[in-house]
Design an enzyme around this catalytic site. Structure first.
Site, PDB file in Angstrom:
ATOM      1  N   CYS A   1     -28.299  -1.973 -49.738  1.00  0.00           N
ATOM      2  CA  CYS A   1     -28.940  -3.255 -50.038  1.00  0.00           C
ATOM      3  C   CYS A   1     -30.368  -3.044 -50.541  1.00  0.00           C
ATOM      4  O   CYS A   1     -31.044  -2.082 -50.181  1.00  0.00           O
ATOM      5  CB  CYS A   1     -28.951  -4.144 -48.798  1.00  0.00           C
ATOM      6  SG  CYS A   1     -27.278  -4.560 -48.243  1.00  0.00           S
ATOM      7  N   ASP A   2     -30.819  -3.979 -51.352  1.00  0.00           N
ATOM      8  CA  ASP A   2     -32.175  -3.917 -51.889  1.00  0.00           C
ATOM      9  C   ASP A   2     -33.123  -4.731 -51.011  1.00  0.00           C
ATOM     10  O   ASP A   2     -32.753  -5.191 -49.934  1.00  0.00           O
ATOM     11  CB  ASP A   2     -32.201  -4.377 -53.348  1.00  0.00           C
ATOM     12  CG  ASP A   2     -31.713  -5.804 -53.539  1.00  0.00           C
ATOM     13  OD1 ASP A   2     -31.718  -6.588 -52.567  1.00  0.00           O
ATOM     14  OD2 ASP A   2     -31.333  -6.153 -54.675  1.00  0.00           O
TER      15      ASP A   2
END
Length: 140
Positions: A17-18
């Protein structure tokens, strides 16, 4: 998407995930790649053996449509259906689904190339894959 020929289940890992807390767009390509490789294995084919035989199956073009994001911990499946396009190309029409809802659609146009970069003439080693392919629809 058409009725899938193959489906593989995944779970989103935190590190995929960012900063926004959603799966980074490049990670979806990893999901698609892993699914294609696992599908190829179910047909009795091996990328390393194909490469040693001088056949390189390469992605020539990738199209991705990001419709809905996935988040850490989400469970989902990647569905795949192969199509034949011309003599040496296969299109993998793929989708990432969570609870039946499409999140990302991918189309990967792959070609069988020789070491010198020219299209393979002898595709007998790819027969197990090519036999599973329907013709690519003309209106796609």
């Amino acid at each position: 998407m058409h009725e899938e020929a193959y489906s593989l289940h995944f779970g989103v890992r935190d590190y995929e995930c960012d900063m926004q807390g959603i799966v980074n767009n490049a990670v979806y390509q990893n999901y698609f790649e892993h699914t294609r490789h696992e599908y190829i294995k179910t047909l009795g084919l091996d990328f390393a053996a194909l490469t040693q035989a001088g056949i390189h199956v390469v992605v020539a073009r990738a199209e991705l449509d990001y419709l809905r994001p996935l988040k850490s911990g989400d469970q989902f499946q990647v569905q795949l259906r192969p199509f034949r396009l011309g003599k040496v190309r296969v299109v993998f029409d793929m989708g990432i689904y969570q609870e039946g809802e499409l999140h990302v659609r991918g189309r990967f146009f792959c070609a069988a190339m020789q070491e010198n970069g020219r299209p393979c003439r002898d595709l007998s080693a790819l027969a197990p894959l090519l036999e599973q392919c329907q013709p690519w629809p003309a209106n796609s």
